[in-house]
Each structure stands twice: as C-alpha cells, then as structure tokens.
Design a protein around this motif. Structure first.
Motif, short mmCIF file in Angstrom:
data_model
loop_
_atom_site.label_atom_id
_atom_site.label_comp_id
_atom_site.label_asym_id
_atom_site.label_seq_id
_atom_site.Cartn_x
_atom_site.Cartn_y
_atom_site.Cartn_z
N UNK A 182 1.27 -1.14 -0.06
CA UNK A 182 -0.05 -0.16 -0.18
C UNK A 182 1.35 1.41 -0.36
N UNK A 183 0.37 2.68 -0.49
CA UNK A 183 0.87 3.33 -0.33
C UNK A 183 1.71 4.33 0.84
N UNK A 184 2.48 4.98 1.12
CA UNK A 184 2.99 4.97 2.29
C UNK A 184 3.32 7.08 2.42
N UNK A 185 2.24 7.44 3.31
CA UNK A 185 2.53 8.86 3.72
C UNK A 185 2.71 9.15 4.90
N UNK A 186 4.13 9.90 4.48
CA UNK A 186 4.78 10.77 5.55
C UNK A 186 4.40 11.63 5.69
N UNK A 187 4.03 12.46 7.09
CA UNK A 187 3.51 13.70 7.14
C UNK A 187 4.65 14.25 8.30
N UNK A 188 3.99 15.40 8.85
CA UNK A 188 4.37 16.47 9.71
C UNK A 188 3.65 16.46 10.74
N UNK A 189 4.55 16.43 11.75
CA UNK A 189 3.92 16.59 13.06
C UNK A 189 2.69 17.59 13.52
N UNK A 190 3.45 18.94 13.55
CA UNK A 190 2.77 20.30 14.05
C UNK A 190 1.70 20.22 12.86
N UNK A 191 2.07 19.62 11.73
CA UNK A 191 0.82 20.18 10.95
C UNK A 191 -0.46 19.53 10.75
N UNK A 192 -0.04 17.95 11.80
CA UNK A 192 -1.35 17.46 12.00
C UNK A 192 -1.96 17.82 13.19
N UNK A 193 -0.90 19.11 13.85
CA UNK A 193 -1.85 19.50 14.72
C UNK A 193 -3.07 20.23 14.71
N UNK A 194 -2.55 21.17 13.29
CA UNK A 194 -3.47 22.11 12.84
C UNK A 194 -4.96 21.12 12.51
N UNK A 195 -4.09 20.40 11.58
CA UNK A 195 -5.25 19.74 11.04
C UNK A 195 -6.20 18.56 11.75
N UNK A 201 -2.74 12.38 12.48
CA UNK A 201 -1.63 11.98 11.05
C UNK A 201 -2.87 11.60 10.29
N UNK A 202 -4.09 10.94 10.44
CA UNK A 202 -4.65 10.37 9.78
C UNK A 202 -5.52 10.99 8.72
N UNK A 203 -6.07 12.30 9.65
CA UNK A 203 -6.72 13.38 8.97
C UNK A 203 -5.75 13.96 8.24
N UNK A 204 -4.46 13.89 8.45
CA UNK A 204 -3.54 15.07 7.77
C UNK A 204 -3.17 14.06 6.24
N UNK A 205 -3.53 12.49 6.64
CA UNK A 205 -2.96 12.02 5.51
C UNK A 205 -4.52 12.12 4.47
N UNK A 206 -5.29 12.37 5.23
CA UNK A 206 -6.47 12.19 4.31
C UNK A 206 -6.68 13.50 3.47
N UNK A 207 -6.38 14.62 3.94
CA UNK A 207 -6.63 15.96 2.16
C UNK A 207 -5.38 16.09 2.15
N UNK A 208 -4.50 15.35 2.31
CA UNK A 208 -2.82 15.15 1.44
C UNK A 208 -4.19 14.19 0.40
N UNK A 209 -4.23 13.04 -0.01
CA UNK A 209 -4.80 12.55 -0.72
C UNK A 209 -6.31 12.78 -1.67
N UNK A 210 -6.96 13.21 -0.99
CA UNK A 210 -7.70 13.31 -1.06
C UNK A 210 -8.10 14.11 -2.53
N UNK A 211 -8.64 13.95 -3.74
CA UNK A 211 -9.69 14.90 -4.80
C UNK A 211 -9.38 16.07 -4.43
#
Length: 332
Positions: free
Chosen positions: A120-133, A321-331
């Motif tokens: 499956x695809x791997x999505x690296x995320x920024x911890x601080x951006x996660x706090x905002x998302x 982190x999951x919600x940040x990943x969602x916005x990373x890949x969402x259309x």
C-alpha cells in the motif's frame, strides 16, 4: 509498497472513503489510528507519563524502548477496535518529523514494514501540521481561506498562514522555549512532577492575577520567546520560597501567556485578514487559554470562524496524522 504518485487520481477512481492506518511516535505517546475518510474509526494511544515523570521530562532512549515495547499491542488494538483486517487498509501514514529522531524511527520502520507487507502507499506526515488538521476531526464544516493558525504545544509555538490546504507559511515562532516547556519547568520549580501543564491549570483555578509578570518578546515581530518568562518566575520562586502563593502565580502565568499570544495573533491578523483561525497543540487543552483565545477571535469579526480540536485530539495522537493524510490524498 506502492509509490505515492497519482494518489489523488487513485483515490478518485476508488472509494473516497478509503481506510488510512496512521502511526504517531514522535515523543512520548505510542498512538495508532484507523480513519475512513474524515471519520475516526479507532484511535489507540499509550502514554509514557508514569515512566517519564520521575525524570522531570522525556528521556529519548527510554521513550524509544517503550515505543518498541508497546507498538505491536497498540496496532492490534487499533485494528480490533476498528473491526477491520490489515488487508482492508488502503494507505499507511506516519509522523516523519519533527520529534525525537530515535522515537520517530520506531514509527517510520513500523509504517514502512506494514505498507510493504500490504503493498500500500506510504504517506509521510508533519507532526505540527497534524496538530492543525486535528481541528477538522469530527467537524462537518471546512476551513475558509485564508487561514491563520497557532500551534501551542510542549515543544513548539508557531504562527502560520495558509492560502490553501497543506501550504503552510511560518509567520512567527518561538526563539527558545515553547509554551509547554515553560509550564513544565515552572511546575517542577514549584515542586510538582512532569508534565506541568495540567498542574498549572489546576492551581490557577483558585488563583488571582496578583503577580506582575513581564510579557516575553513584547515587540512588533511575530516571533515568541518564553525562556525569559520561565527564568523570571524561577527566580521569583527561589526568592520568595514558602511565601509564594502557588495559585496566584499559576493564574498570573496563564494571564501573561494569554496576553502575549493575543498580541501576536492580532499583529498577524493585520497582515493576512483571515477568514478562519485554527488553534492546535497539546497546551490548548488548558481551558483558560482555550476560552481566552476563542473569545478573542470572536471579537475580531463575527464572520471569522474558529476551529479548535476536541480535547481528545489536542495532545499527540495518530488520528491527527490520519486526518492530515486524508487531506494529502483527497481529490481537490
């Protein structure tokens, strides 16, 4: 393990509510979450506070060992609570930065191994951006741009500007100690254990603003500094000894922090005129600061919206982190 290219195209072709497995191990919480679209299916977090408090802070080597000890059990529980099998996962996300490197590596290796095993695809995320998302978890509304964001956490205090999703521009940040650092060190100086934030909040409930404290970095910049405030109070505690009124000091400290954050946010507001203000980070669990900052923004403009995470998602957790990943890949 699949490549990240064309993630949005893949998501559009598939179900927009794909399952994301997210790992967070940046500091002293081992956390794994499963989210479907923006819905949190499970979010399991094991804290290390009881093990770390005796040292007055987080010991990186111990933190990494505890992550290694707990992560498999946390993964199993997250999948069990989500009522899914590993094979149903569509994407794997993890906290890439910032954090304690030795702790980040545990989550990264676990995420990479899982993604490779599941192909499956791997999505690296920024911890601080996660706090905002995290402010978008359990929210039906979306941000309106431009966005002004404030992070107040244990190790970071930052002000950002966003014109669109994921496009963060730092307007100002702490030059030394963050708000959380300041609270921790003052609580310990008063004779309490780490972490200090909850201690200061509890003491302040029965206190008054009877101590006149300096406002740190009270200038025209958007940068912040809390080292001087911390040092001032530590010297005050040493000077007054048992005569110190802990409740009044805690309340006065909260007022000083709130006032300088207010001044910096108001200066930032003049620069970008935000339609949305987002406040995140572990320190925003403090109800006094939470109420103060929300009331501040409401006074600016009745149309300016405030997004703030539910308290369960303010401190470090994998759901953010999951919600940040969602916005990373969402259309788009």
């Amino acid at each position: 393990m699949k490549q990240l290219s064309n993630l949005k195209e893949n998501l559009t072709k598939k179900n927009k509510k794909s399952l994301i497995l997210a790992f967070e191990t940046s500091y002293d919480e081992t956390s794994i979450a499963v989210i479907r679209g923006k819905e949190i299916i499970s979010n399991v977090t094991v804290s290390q506070i009881l093990e770390q408090e005796k040292y007055g802070g987080v010991v990186p080597g111990l933190a990494a060992k505890l992550h290694l000890k707990n992560i498999q059990k946390v993964l199993e529980k997250a999948l069990l609570e989500a009522k899914i099998k590993k094979e149903e996962i569509d994407y794997v996300a993890y906290t890439e930065k910032p954090g304690l490197i030795i702790c980040l590596q545990v989550g990264k290796i676990m995420a990479e191994t899982t993604a490779m095993y599941l192909d499956k695809p791997l999505i690296p995320c920024d911890h601080l951006e996660g706090h905002i998302y995290a402010s978008l978890i359990n929210k039906k509304k979306e941000w309106k741009f431009p966005v002004l964001s404030l992070i107040i956490s244990g190790g970071h205090t930052q002000i950002h500007h966003l014109d669109e999703h994921l496009k963060f521009m730092i307007l100002g940040q702490t030059l030394d100690d963050a708000v959380g650092d300041c609270l921790d060190k003052i609580a310990i100086s008063l004779g309490y254990k780490y972490p200090g934030g909850p201690v200061i909040e509890k003491l302040a409930l029965d206190g008054k603003k009877n101590y006149s404290l300096s406002l740190p970095k009270n200038d025209d910049s958007l940068d912040l500094s809390f080292s001087g405030l911390k040092s001032e109070i530590v010297r005050l505690i040493a000077r007054e000894g048992k005569k110190i009124n802990k409740n009044d000091l805690a309340h006065s400290l909260q007022c000083a922090i709130a006032e300088i954050l207010k001044k910096k946010l108001e200066k930032a507001k003049e620069k970008i005129v935000p339609k949305t203000v987002v406040i995140g980070g572990g320190v925003i669990t403090n109800q006094f600061l939470r109420n103060y900052l929300v009331d501040l923004v409401k006074k600016w403009d009745s149309e300016t919206e405030v997004f703030i995470p539910d308290k369960d998602y303010c401190t470090d957790n994998a759901a953010m982190i999951g919600i940040l990943a969602y916005y990373t890949i969402r259309p788009c």
